[in-house]
Design a protein around this motif. Sequence first.
Motif, PDB file in Angstrom:
ATOM      1  N   GLN A 143       0.836  -1.204   0.000  1.00 35.27           N
ATOM      2  CA  GLN A 143       0.000   0.000   0.000  1.00 35.27           C
ATOM      3  C   GLN A 143       0.872   1.256   0.000  1.00 35.27           C
ATOM      4  OE1 GLN A 143      -2.964   0.064   3.055  1.00 35.27           O
ATOM      5  NE2 GLN A 143      -2.958   2.289   3.153  1.00 35.27           N
ATOM      6  N   SER A 144       0.566   2.197  -0.880  1.00 33.04           N
ATOM      7  CA  SER A 144       1.345   3.423  -0.977  1.00 33.04           C
ATOM      8  C   SER A 144       0.836   4.451   0.013  1.00 33.04           C
ATOM      9  CB  SER A 144       1.253   3.990  -2.391  1.00 33.04           C
ATOM     10  OG  SER A 144       1.861   5.264  -2.446  1.00 33.04           O
ATOM     11  N   HIS A 145       1.759   5.174   0.633  1.00 32.98           N
ATOM     12  CA  HIS A 145       1.406   6.284   1.509  1.00 32.98           C
ATOM     13  C   HIS A 145       1.965   7.590   0.955  1.00 32.98           C
ATOM     14  CE1 HIS A 145      -0.350   3.779   4.654  1.00 32.98           C
ATOM     15  NE2 HIS A 145       0.646   2.944   4.449  1.00 32.98           N
ATOM     16  N   ASP A 146       2.397   7.569  -0.297  1.00 30.42           N
ATOM     17  CA  ASP A 146       2.889   8.783  -0.922  1.00 30.42           C
ATOM     18  C   ASP A 146       1.746   9.781  -1.070  1.00 30.42           C
ATOM     19  OD1 ASP A 146       5.386   7.670  -1.152  1.00 30.42           O
ATOM     20  OD2 ASP A 146       5.063   6.966  -3.207  1.00 30.42           O
ATOM     21  N   PRO A 147       2.050  11.072  -1.002  1.00 34.47           N
ATOM     22  CA  PRO A 147       0.979  12.064  -1.150  1.00 34.47           C
ATOM     23  C   PRO A 147       0.399  12.070  -2.557  1.00 34.47           C
ATOM     24  CG  PRO A 147       3.126  13.145  -1.048  1.00 34.47           C
ATOM     25  CD  PRO A 147       3.353  11.696  -0.734  1.00 34.47           C
ATOM     26  N   ILE A 148      -0.870  12.396  -2.632  1.00 33.22           N
ATOM     27  CA  ILE A 148      -1.559  12.625  -3.899  1.00 33.22           C
ATOM     28  C   ILE A 148      -1.449  14.116  -4.187  1.00 33.22           C
ATOM     29  CG2 ILE A 148      -3.787  12.565  -5.073  1.00 33.22           C
ATOM     30  CD1 ILE A 148      -4.511  10.229  -3.124  1.00 33.22           C
ATOM     31  N   VAL A 149      -0.760  14.458  -5.262  1.00 35.19           N
ATOM     32  CA  VAL A 149      -0.454  15.860  -5.562  1.00 35.19           C
ATOM     33  C   VAL A 149      -1.462  16.416  -6.554  1.00 35.19           C
ATOM     34  CG1 VAL A 149       1.286  17.467  -6.459  1.00 35.19           C
ATOM     35  CG2 VAL A 149       1.995  15.443  -5.154  1.00 35.19           C
ATOM     36  N   VAL A 150      -2.051  17.563  -6.211  1.00 36.57           N
ATOM     37  CA  VAL A 150      -2.951  18.282  -7.110  1.00 36.57           C
ATOM     38  C   VAL A 150      -2.572  19.756  -7.084  1.00 36.57           C
ATOM     39  CG1 VAL A 150      -4.858  16.649  -6.802  1.00 36.57           C
ATOM     40  CG2 VAL A 150      -4.694  18.661  -5.321  1.00 36.57           C
ATOM     41  N   MET A 151      -3.114  20.517  -8.027  1.00 35.61           N
ATOM     42  CA  MET A 151      -2.858  21.963  -8.062  1.00 35.61           C
ATOM     43  C   MET A 151      -4.159  22.724  -8.234  1.00 35.61           C
ATOM     44  SD  MET A 151      -0.409  24.321 -10.535  1.00 35.61           S
ATOM     45  CE  MET A 151       1.095  24.042  -9.599  1.00 35.61           C
ATOM     46  N   THR A 152      -4.211  23.907  -7.614  1.00 34.61           N
ATOM     47  CA  THR A 152      -5.299  24.865  -7.835  1.00 34.61           C
ATOM     48  C   THR A 152      -4.666  26.211  -8.170  1.00 34.61           C
ATOM     49  OG1 THR A 152      -6.810  23.749  -6.314  1.00 34.61           O
ATOM     50  CG2 THR A 152      -7.250  26.066  -6.781  1.00 34.61           C
ATOM     51  N   TRP A 153      -5.097  26.809  -9.281  1.00 40.63           N
ATOM     52  CA  TRP A 153      -4.566  28.139  -9.615  1.00 40.63           C
ATOM     53  C   TRP A 153      -5.694  29.139  -9.791  1.00 40.63           C
ATOM     54  CZ3 TRP A 153      -2.645  24.900 -14.083  1.00 40.63           C
ATOM     55  CH2 TRP A 153      -3.531  24.902 -15.170  1.00 40.63           C
ATOM     56  N   ALA A 154      -5.356  30.416  -9.618  1.00 40.07           N
ATOM     57  CA  ALA A 154      -6.320  31.501  -9.783  1.00 40.07           C
ATOM     58  C   ALA A 154      -5.559  32.819  -9.720  1.00 40.07           C
ATOM     59  CB  ALA A 154      -7.390  31.458  -8.693  1.00 40.07           C
ATOM     60  N   PRO A 155      -6.118  33.886 -10.326  1.00 36.46           N
ATOM     61  CA  PRO A 155      -5.467  35.193 -10.238  1.00 36.46           C
ATOM     62  C   PRO A 155      -5.694  35.841  -8.873  1.00 36.46           C
ATOM     63  CG  PRO A 155      -7.492  35.352 -11.512  1.00 36.46           C
ATOM     64  CD  PRO A 155      -7.299  33.902 -11.206  1.00 36.46           C
ATOM     65  N   GLU A 156      -4.665  36.502  -8.370  1.00 36.29           N
ATOM     66  CA  GLU A 156      -4.753  37.235  -7.111  1.00 36.29           C
ATOM     67  C   GLU A 156      -4.025  38.573  -7.266  1.00 36.29           C
ATOM     68  OE1 GLU A 156      -4.258  34.931  -3.411  1.00 36.29           O
ATOM     69  OE2 GLU A 156      -3.570  33.270  -4.684  1.00 36.29           O
ATOM     70  N   ASN A 157      -4.557  39.586  -6.596  1.00 38.62           N
ATOM     71  CA  ASN A 157      -3.899  40.895  -6.516  1.00 38.62           C
ATOM     72  C   ASN A 157      -3.625  41.510  -7.886  1.00 38.62           C
ATOM     73  OD1 ASN A 157      -3.702  40.727  -3.613  1.00 38.62           O
ATOM     74  ND2 ASN A 157      -2.000  39.298  -3.914  1.00 38.62           N
ATOM     75  N   THR A 158      -4.591  41.409  -8.802  1.00 35.16           N
ATOM     76  CA  THR A 158      -4.447  42.026 -10.116  1.00 35.16           C
ATOM     77  C   THR A 158      -5.404  43.204 -10.227  1.00 35.16           C
ATOM     78  OG1 THR A 158      -6.178  40.806 -11.296  1.00 35.16           O
ATOM     79  CG2 THR A 158      -4.071  39.681 -10.985  1.00 35.16           C
ATOM     80  N   ASN A 159      -5.297  43.937 -11.316  1.00 34.01           N
ATOM     81  CA  ASN A 159      -6.216  45.050 -11.573  1.00 34.01           C
ATOM     82  C   ASN A 159      -7.493  44.595 -12.262  1.00 34.01           C
ATOM     83  OD1 ASN A 159      -4.463  47.021 -10.504  1.00 34.01           O
ATOM     84  ND2 ASN A 159      -3.339  47.146 -12.437  1.00 34.01           N
ATOM     85  N   SER A 160      -7.585  43.296 -12.516  1.00 33.86           N
ATOM     86  CA  SER A 160      -8.737  42.724 -13.194  1.00 33.86           C
ATOM     87  C   SER A 160      -9.456  41.797 -12.219  1.00 33.86           C
ATOM     88  CB  SER A 160      -8.263  41.997 -14.450  1.00 33.86           C
ATOM     89  OG  SER A 160      -9.321  41.460 -15.172  1.00 33.86           O
ATOM     90  N   THR A 161     -10.131  40.773 -12.732  1.00 37.70           N
ATOM     91  CA  THR A 161     -10.849  39.835 -11.881  1.00 37.70           C
ATOM     92  C   THR A 161      -9.876  39.017 -11.044  1.00 37.70           C
ATOM     93  OG1 THR A 161     -12.706  39.681 -13.404  1.00 37.70           O
ATOM     94  CG2 THR A 161     -12.406  37.856 -11.868  1.00 37.70           C
ATOM     95  N   ASN A 162     -10.141  38.935  -9.750  1.00 38.85           N
ATOM     96  CA  ASN A 162      -9.332  38.154  -8.828  1.00 38.85           C
ATOM     97  C   ASN A 162     -10.185  37.048  -8.215  1.00 38.85           C
ATOM     98  OD1 ASN A 162      -6.704  39.741  -8.704  1.00 38.85           O
ATOM     99  ND2 ASN A 162      -8.190  41.335  -8.234  1.00 38.85           N
ATOM    100  N   MET A 163      -9.570  35.908  -7.957  1.00 42.19           N
ATOM    101  CA  MET A 163     -10.265  34.768  -7.357  1.00 42.19           C
ATOM    102  C   MET A 163      -9.438  34.169  -6.224  1.00 42.19           C
ATOM    103  SD  MET A 163     -13.260  34.006  -8.603  1.00 42.19           S
ATOM    104  CE  MET A 163     -14.289  34.731  -9.894  1.00 42.19           C
ATOM    105  N   PRO A 164      -9.058  34.966  -5.228  1.00 43.42           N
ATOM    106  CA  PRO A 164      -8.220  34.439  -4.146  1.00 43.42           C
ATOM    107  C   PRO A 164      -8.918  33.372  -3.312  1.00 43.42           C
ATOM    108  CG  PRO A 164      -9.050  36.604  -3.559  1.00 43.42           C
ATOM    109  CD  PRO A 164      -9.394  36.385  -5.003  1.00 43.42           C
ATOM    110  N   GLY A 165     -10.257  33.365  -3.330  1.00 44.87           N
ATOM    111  CA  GLY A 165     -10.985  32.374  -2.549  1.00 44.87           C
ATOM    112  C   GLY A 165     -10.824  30.956  -3.056  1.00 44.87           C
ATOM    113  N   MET A 166     -10.401  30.799  -4.321  1.00 46.02           N
ATOM    114  CA  MET A 166     -10.263  29.450  -4.867  1.00 46.02           C
ATOM    115  C   MET A 166      -9.049  28.724  -4.297  1.00 46.02           C
ATOM    116  SD  MET A 166     -11.670  30.101  -8.768  1.00 46.02           S
ATOM    117  CE  MET A 166     -12.225  28.418  -9.083  1.00 46.02           C
ATOM    118  N   PRO A 167      -7.825  29.273  -4.372  1.00 42.21           N
ATOM    119  CA  PRO A 167      -6.710  28.586  -3.702  1.00 42.21           C
ATOM    120  C   PRO A 167      -6.883  28.525  -2.191  1.00 42.21           C
ATOM    121  CG  PRO A 167      -6.023  30.726  -4.577  1.00 42.21           C
ATOM    122  CD  PRO A 167      -7.359  30.447  -5.152  1.00 42.21           C
TER     123      PRO A 167
END
Length: 415
Positions: free
Chosen positions: A30-54
Amino acid sequence: MRRYVRFGAVGAVASLLLTACGVVPGLSGQSHDPIVVMTWAPENTNSTNMPGMPAMAQAYARMVDAQGGLNGRPLKVLTCDEHNDLIRAEQCAQDAVDAKAVAVVGSYSQYGTSFMGDLEVAGIPYLGGYGVAPEEFTSPLSYPVNGGAPALLAGSGRQLAGVCRNIALVRPDTATGDQYPEFLDAGLASLGHRPALDVRAPETATDYSAAATTAIGDDAPGRCVTAVMGDSTGTFFDSFRRLGDETGVRTASVLGSVEQSLLDSTGGADSPLEGAYATSWYPPASDPAWNAMRDAVNRYAFGDTRIDVADPGAETTWIAYTVLATVVRSLGHGQVTAQTVHDALDHAHGLSTGGLTPPLGWRYADQLGVPNYPRMVNPDVTYQVVRDGELTGFGKGGFVDVRTTLDRPTPGGGS
């Protein structure tokens, strides 16, 4: 240019999962290695920001850690600031490839042409994007949980067609914004209404008086003005209010451009958006179906002010991670790789999100065949209205299926 936040985590909210596989003590190999995923989104820009997603992804990871395991395996969440930039979107995708992520989950980027190719070459699924990039509805590696901008705007058109004599759409003068009139007009046409007046506006302006004046026009009574400007929507309606009380003009928008935080910051019940119509993918934030997410934020966000439980970005991320946990659990103690997650998603059907969406699946039979959006599987929206400074259900409530509206060809021209 990039920022990562890593959290080890194990487990998931059992009440929202269809499949649960317990850890078998002493299981050989049985593996106990981590399952790696990514979440990206724009933050601190002059346009639409989605900091709540990460931020939501990070809180979910802490919750999973506290609850004991995705089949005994840690969940490692990487985050990347996409910064509303084509090059940085591609860099985030390449970083997901370099980290051997098994999926990109609950993310926002309008630059599908930039990031999707790298994910496709590496075979990494894109699960639960926000729905602003057309590639999210065309790539075989994309698994959308909502109908994206097409469903929101088509639904908004249907909602407004029954209450407005003339309609003006204020939207960004960008390639993404160029798609908005088509979707809104499809909703209007479904009820025999003529197309909306298309008012283009700079995405990052500090004053929208000219756009507001054009949108109101000379025949204010019976006119509705809907603004879909992302984070600039509040600036637009501030300019709109300064023009004075235009009798008979109703306002409207879609969730993501109008959120509870905007209503609170612009005066609550005295906001210029009081009485505004709104269209969302999901039930109102007050719906009990969101209780599990609220509890997770209260317990595991540790006061992170980036998370607003009424933010559709955070909501989409919660739903996407719920689906991910279900799919990983369905793999039991087998390998969890981008390929096995991709295969499991391809065969997924009837996945419950606790009433936040219809049951989800991405088999060929689940895909709706919407022209130009073949990967769409969830065409449902909800109608809301601002009452006493809060977004509440409108009409009979519940989900409204806009599939046939999206199938309908739209006439050209403006109002």
